[in-house]
Design a protein around this motif. Structure first.
Motif, PDB file in Angstrom:
ATOM      1  N   UNK A  89     -17.960   7.194  -0.487  1.00  0.00           N
ATOM      2  CA  UNK A  89     -17.282   7.135  -1.566  1.00  0.00           C
ATOM      3  C   UNK A  89     -15.708   6.629  -1.552  1.00  0.00           C
ATOM      4  N   UNK A  90     -15.074   7.274  -0.579  1.00  0.00           N
ATOM      5  CA  UNK A  90     -14.248   6.393  -0.212  1.00  0.00           C
ATOM      6  C   UNK A  90     -13.102   5.442   0.804  1.00  0.00           C
ATOM      7  N   UNK A  91     -12.933   4.739   0.616  1.00  0.00           N
ATOM      8  CA  UNK A  91     -12.754   3.689   2.152  1.00  0.00           C
ATOM      9  C   UNK A  91     -10.695   3.888   2.317  1.00  0.00           C
ATOM     10  N   UNK A  92     -10.189   3.951   3.050  1.00  0.00           N
ATOM     11  CA  UNK A  92      -8.851   3.975   3.371  1.00  0.00           C
ATOM     12  C   UNK A  92      -9.059   3.546   4.364  1.00  0.00           C
ATOM     13  N   UNK A  93      -7.767   2.123   3.975  1.00  0.00           N
ATOM     14  CA  UNK A  93      -7.633   1.048   4.701  1.00  0.00           C
ATOM     15  C   UNK A  93      -5.907   1.344   5.706  1.00  0.00           C
ATOM     16  N   UNK A  94      -5.538   1.190   6.410  1.00  0.00           N
ATOM     17  CA  UNK A  94      -4.167   1.205   7.090  1.00  0.00           C
ATOM     18  C   UNK A  94      -3.705   0.154   6.957  1.00  0.00           C
ATOM     19  N   UNK A  95      -3.017  -0.064   6.748  1.00  0.00           N
ATOM     20  CA  UNK A  95      -1.576  -1.678   6.169  1.00  0.00           C
ATOM     21  C   UNK A  95      -0.655  -1.693   6.477  1.00  0.00           C
ATOM     22  N   UNK A  96      -0.205  -2.854   6.008  1.00  0.00           N
ATOM     23  CA  UNK A  96       1.643  -2.363   6.494  1.00  0.00           C
ATOM     24  C   UNK A  96       2.908  -2.987   5.295  1.00  0.00           C
ATOM     25  N   UNK A  97       3.596  -1.588   5.346  1.00  0.00           N
ATOM     26  CA  UNK A  97       4.043  -2.201   4.285  1.00  0.00           C
ATOM     27  C   UNK A  97       5.414  -3.852   4.509  1.00  0.00           C
ATOM     28  N   UNK A  98       5.281  -3.777   3.600  1.00  0.00           N
ATOM     29  CA  UNK A  98       5.996  -6.197   3.502  1.00  0.00           C
ATOM     30  C   UNK A  98       5.075  -6.855   3.877  1.00  0.00           C
TER      31      UNK A  98
END
Length: 251
Positions: A89-98
């Motif tokens: 029900x929820x996928x959280x992905x860590x990415x990068x500013x910019x």
């Protein structure tokens, strides 16, 4: 609630898992060592069975342009297929500013590709874009070495402590999906070269830091605001001095 953390044994993953376990959630710290491989698909179906939330903190073992792109695209595709089947029900992905502002950087291009696959997956999602971590300042200094000096851009930099990243990621995972992007950053903003010089001085490293607008950051040119949030951002609580004190006490 069952929460699966892909890359759950890494720097951010282990901290996030500890926070969520303290809140009595059923946390699975998934990694190839635990028999879960997002590239081959091994163990994914069994791991995600019954999971309400998946946090993707995975990272490519190679930073070579082609390899890192293949890693994030393959991993994202396998995850979204498995998540759809499991009813996540929820996928959280860590990415990068910019990440979408420095196209010369192959790693950043790969993260953009990953984000697009997350957005089109059909699984409710939140993308957390973070600035660089304090924990990697030493490696950044090493990467900038040229002609016996550390050459770095004067563009703005706003690093964040891994403890703050983990706390925010855990909080986001327990909230409703945004179906959008959240920027997070540290509480202090200063020129890139000044922050690295401050770090080197703190650790007793005598290397000279040279301000160079043409210096590359892992292959990409850095503009004044390439690496910092442009609008609203959620800020961590730990500044450089506090982070450094904590890091030294653990050494």
């Amino acid at each position: 609630m069952k929460i699966v953390i892909i890359g759950g044994t890494g720097l951010i993953g282990s901290k996030t898992a500890a926070i969520l376990r303290q809140a009595d959630h059923d946390v699975v710290a998934a990694s190839p060592r635990s028999g879960v491989n997002t590239i081959t698909g091994e163990g994914l179906k069994a791991c995600l069975t019954g999971a309400q939330v998946v946090i993707d903190l995975s990272n490519s073992p190679s930073f070579e342009d082609k390899a890192v792109l293949e890693f994030f695209e393959t991993s994202a595709r396998n995850l979204r297929t498995a998540e759809a089947e499991a009813g996540v029900r929820h996928h959280v992905a860590l990415s990068i500013v910019g990440t979408d502002r420095t196209p010369e950087n192959g790693y950043f291009r790969a993260k953009v590709a990953q984000e697009k696959l997350v957005e089109s997956s059909g699984v409710p999602y939140t993308i957390v874009r973070s600035t660089q971590f304090f924990e990697f300042l030493g490696g950044i200094a090493d990467s900038g070495m040229q002609d016996n000096a550390v050459r770095l851009s004067p563009g703005m930099f706003q690093p964040i402590a891994a403890d703050d990243v983990a706390a925010i990621v855990a909080d986001v995972a327990l909230a409703a999906p945004r179906n959008g992007i959240i920027d997070i950053a540290g509480p202090e903003r200063a020129p890139f070269d000044e922050i690295i010089a401050r770090y080197l001085k703190a650790v007793g490293d005598p290397r000279e830091v040279v301000r160079d607008p043409e210096a590359r950051y892992f292959g990409g040119l850095v503009g004044d605001l390439s690496l910092v949030p442009l609008g609203e951002a959620r800020l961590g609580k730990i500044g450089f001095d506090e982070w450094f004190r904590r890091s030294q006490s653990k050494a």
